[in-house]
Scaffold this motif. Structure first.
Motif, PDB file in Angstrom:
ATOM      1  N   PHE A   1       0.825  -1.208   0.000  1.00  0.00           N
ATOM      2  CA  PHE A   1       0.000   0.000   0.000  1.00  0.00           C
ATOM      3  C   PHE A   1       0.860   1.260   0.000  1.00  0.00           C
ATOM      4  O   PHE A   1       0.440   2.307   0.502  1.00  0.00           O
ATOM      5  CB  PHE A   1      -0.984  -0.007   1.174  1.00  0.00           C
ATOM      6  CG  PHE A   1      -2.269  -0.700   0.825  1.00  0.00           C
ATOM      7  CD1 PHE A   1      -3.294  -0.015   0.198  1.00  0.00           C
ATOM      8  CD2 PHE A   1      -2.426  -2.045   1.078  1.00  0.00           C
ATOM      9  CE1 PHE A   1      -4.471  -0.650  -0.148  1.00  0.00           C
ATOM     10  CE2 PHE A   1      -3.591  -2.696   0.738  1.00  0.00           C
ATOM     11  CZ  PHE A   1      -4.624  -2.002   0.120  1.00  0.00           C
ATOM     12  N   ALA A   2       2.015   1.182  -0.599  1.00  0.00           N
ATOM     13  CA  ALA A   2       2.888   2.353  -0.701  1.00  0.00           C
ATOM     14  C   ALA A   2       2.199   3.480  -1.477  1.00  0.00           C
ATOM     15  O   ALA A   2       2.460   4.653  -1.236  1.00  0.00           O
ATOM     16  CB  ALA A   2       4.210   1.978  -1.363  1.00  0.00           C
ATOM     17  N   GLU A   3       1.311   3.125  -2.370  1.00  0.00           N
ATOM     18  CA  GLU A   3       0.586   4.110  -3.172  1.00  0.00           C
ATOM     19  C   GLU A   3      -0.781   4.428  -2.561  1.00  0.00           C
ATOM     20  O   GLU A   3      -1.736   4.737  -3.271  1.00  0.00           O
ATOM     21  CB  GLU A   3       0.419   3.584  -4.599  1.00  0.00           C
ATOM     22  CG  GLU A   3       1.717   3.371  -5.337  1.00  0.00           C
ATOM     23  CD  GLU A   3       2.403   4.682  -5.700  1.00  0.00           C
ATOM     24  OE1 GLU A   3       1.698   5.678  -5.970  1.00  0.00           O
ATOM     25  OE2 GLU A   3       3.643   4.716  -5.704  1.00  0.00           O
ATOM     26  N   HIS A   4      -0.895   4.367  -1.233  1.00  0.00           N
ATOM     27  CA  HIS A   4      -2.187   4.547  -0.578  1.00  0.00           C
ATOM     28  C   HIS A   4      -2.833   5.900  -0.866  1.00  0.00           C
ATOM     29  O   HIS A   4      -4.057   5.992  -0.977  1.00  0.00           O
ATOM     30  CB  HIS A   4      -2.075   4.313   0.934  1.00  0.00           C
ATOM     31  CG  HIS A   4      -1.257   5.326   1.650  1.00  0.00           C
ATOM     32  ND1 HIS A   4      -1.812   6.450   2.192  1.00  0.00           N
ATOM     33  CD2 HIS A   4       0.070   5.387   1.893  1.00  0.00           C
ATOM     34  CE1 HIS A   4      -0.863   7.169   2.748  1.00  0.00           C
ATOM     35  NE2 HIS A   4       0.289   6.549   2.588  1.00  0.00           N
ATOM     36  N   LEU A   5      -2.058   6.936  -1.025  1.00  0.00           N
ATOM     37  CA  LEU A   5      -2.639   8.245  -1.329  1.00  0.00           C
ATOM     38  C   LEU A   5      -3.303   8.240  -2.705  1.00  0.00           C
ATOM     39  O   LEU A   5      -4.422   8.756  -2.876  1.00  0.00           O
ATOM     40  CB  LEU A   5      -1.574   9.345  -1.245  1.00  0.00           C
ATOM     41  CG  LEU A   5      -0.995   9.604   0.142  1.00  0.00           C
ATOM     42  CD1 LEU A   5       0.142  10.623   0.069  1.00  0.00           C
ATOM     43  CD2 LEU A   5      -2.092  10.076   1.090  1.00  0.00           C
ATOM     44  N   TYR A   6      -2.636   7.656  -3.676  1.00  0.00           N
ATOM     45  CA  TYR A   6      -3.199   7.536  -5.027  1.00  0.00           C
ATOM     46  C   TYR A   6      -4.457   6.676  -4.999  1.00  0.00           C
ATOM     47  O   TYR A   6      -5.486   7.031  -5.587  1.00  0.00           O
ATOM     48  CB  TYR A   6      -2.168   6.930  -5.984  1.00  0.00           C
ATOM     49  CG  TYR A   6      -2.766   6.492  -7.293  1.00  0.00           C
ATOM     50  CD1 TYR A   6      -3.088   7.431  -8.267  1.00  0.00           C
ATOM     51  CD2 TYR A   6      -3.027   5.154  -7.551  1.00  0.00           C
ATOM     52  CE1 TYR A   6      -3.650   7.041  -9.471  1.00  0.00           C
ATOM     53  CE2 TYR A   6      -3.587   4.750  -8.745  1.00  0.00           C
ATOM     54  CZ  TYR A   6      -3.901   5.701  -9.705  1.00  0.00           C
ATOM     55  OH  TYR A   6      -4.471   5.307 -10.890  1.00  0.00           O
ATOM     56  N   ILE A   7      -4.392   5.540  -4.305  1.00  0.00           N
ATOM     57  CA  ILE A   7      -5.540   4.624  -4.223  1.00  0.00           C
ATOM     58  C   ILE A   7      -6.733   5.328  -3.581  1.00  0.00           C
ATOM     59  O   ILE A   7      -7.849   5.270  -4.104  1.00  0.00           O
ATOM     60  CB  ILE A   7      -5.159   3.344  -3.455  1.00  0.00           C
ATOM     61  CG1 ILE A   7      -4.112   2.547  -4.236  1.00  0.00           C
ATOM     62  CG2 ILE A   7      -6.387   2.488  -3.169  1.00  0.00           C
ATOM     63  CD1 ILE A   7      -3.452   1.438  -3.440  1.00  0.00           C
ATOM     64  N   ALA A   8      -6.512   5.987  -2.453  1.00  0.00           N
ATOM     65  CA  ALA A   8      -7.593   6.676  -1.753  1.00  0.00           C
ATOM     66  C   ALA A   8      -8.202   7.777  -2.625  1.00  0.00           C
ATOM     67  O   ALA A   8      -9.425   7.925  -2.686  1.00  0.00           O
ATOM     68  CB  ALA A   8      -7.086   7.250  -0.441  1.00  0.00           C
ATOM     69  N   LYS A   9      -7.359   8.530  -3.301  1.00  0.00           N
ATOM     70  CA  LYS A   9      -7.862   9.604  -4.162  1.00  0.00           C
ATOM     71  C   LYS A   9      -8.670   9.041  -5.320  1.00  0.00           C
ATOM     72  O   LYS A   9      -9.762   9.515  -5.623  1.00  0.00           O
ATOM     73  CB  LYS A   9      -6.687  10.441  -4.688  1.00  0.00           C
ATOM     74  CG  LYS A   9      -7.119  11.611  -5.532  1.00  0.00           C
ATOM     75  CD  LYS A   9      -5.930  12.448  -5.961  1.00  0.00           C
ATOM     76  CE  LYS A   9      -6.391  13.607  -6.830  1.00  0.00           C
ATOM     77  NZ  LYS A   9      -5.276  14.417  -7.290  1.00  0.00           N
TER      78      LYS A   9
END
Length: 106
Positions: free
Chosen positions: A24-32
């Protein structure tokens, strides 16, 4: 890949809770992209993420601890996911997670 799999259900996603793994290193992208919030359990606090720990245990029935996931094919992972999601659960009144999911999104 997570985003693509969840996009059809974007209106039903309320939040994503995960452990602190690098998947989930890209959690900001996923959440957005999914228009939701991401929550993380504290490190070494398995009681905060009981569902994640339970599913890790189920996965370990197919892939022993210590296995290098680079040696596990995407096809094998897909088959494991299908088996786990079709398995009836006491907590769900012996229904399967996949059956309950599709009842929820209907």
């Amino acid at each position: 890949m997570v985003v693509i799999m969840l996009l059809p259900y974007i209106e039903k996603i309320r939040s994503i809770t995960t452990d602190n793994g690098n998947e989930f290193a890209e959690h900001l992208y996923i959440a957005k992209r999914l228009k939701t919030k991401t929550f993380f359990a504290h490190s070494y606090s398995s009681w905060e993420k009981g569902c994640i720990e339970y599913h890790n245990k189920l996965i370990r029935q197919y892939i022993p601890k210590g296995t290098d996931f680079d040696t596990v094919s995407d096809e094998m992972l897909k088959q494991i996911i299908i088996k786990i999601n079709k398995r009836p659960r006491l907590k769900l009144g012996f229904s399967s997670p996949v059956a309950e999911f599709f009842k929820f999104i209907a």
